[in-house]
Write a protein that holds these residues in place. Structure first.
Motif: not given
Length: 170
Positions: A129-141, A143-158
């Motif tokens: 969801f985060l990866f799709g939202a970042m690509l859709l709304l902010s047109r991020e790069k 690789l950057r979207s993948l890294i941020l999505s992974a960090v936030f998903a794992v961080g929020f979960y824990y």
């Protein structure tokens, strides 16, 4: 803008529905922070405040900053300053139709996230969801979207599992 009025009205109605549904959770108090009804009521209240601010902003006249942006810029200037400004901001020309399409796609993405949460692991689904939202709304790069999505998903979960002791669907 007519679309802005409809969107703010829709957001107000949705936020009021979230607050109303949180009051309908049987045997739970909305005002008790340990209650399952507290968090949905809090989210609904924040949504309502945000929607009212959006509605207020749509009614007001343009700010002086917006008027300055529309004002013609002086022609004489240093080319280095112009290049520096271009590097600082990524300018994206988007039409109202493009904004509406992004809004509809994002809404569908949120609904799909809510429906699929019953069938898939929370961390994997929130990453997607985060990866799709970042690509859709902010047109991020990508690789950057993948890294941020992974960090936030794992961080929020824990944080939610180990700090707040929430139980997510597995």
């Amino acid at each position: 803008m007519v679309a802005g009025k409809y969107i703010s009205t829709l957001l107000i109605v949705l936020s009021l529905a979230v607050v109303a549904m949180s009051f309908n959770i049987e045997g739970q108090s909305v005002f008790d922070p340990s209650s399952p009804a507290f968090f949905p009521a809090l989210v609904g209240a924040v949504m309502l405040i945000s929607a009212l601010m959006i509605a207020r902003r749509g009614v007001q006249s343009p700010s002086s900053a917006q008027e300055e942006d529309k004002a013609p810029k002086p022609v004489a200037g240093n080319e280095d300053d112009e290049e520096l400004e271009k590097d600082m901001y990524e300018v994206e020309n988007i039409t109202q139709k493009g904004i509406n399409i992004r809004l509809i796609l994002f809404t569908l993405l949120v609904v799909l996230f809510a429906v699929l949460m019953n069938y898939f692991n929370f961390m994997v689904l929130s990453f997607l969801f985060l990866f799709g939202a970042m690509l859709l709304l902010s047109r991020e790069k990508v690789l950057r979207s993948l890294i941020l999505s992974a960090v936030f998903a794992v961080g929020f979960y824990y944080i939610f599992v180990y700090v707040f002791h929430f139980v997510f669907p597995s």
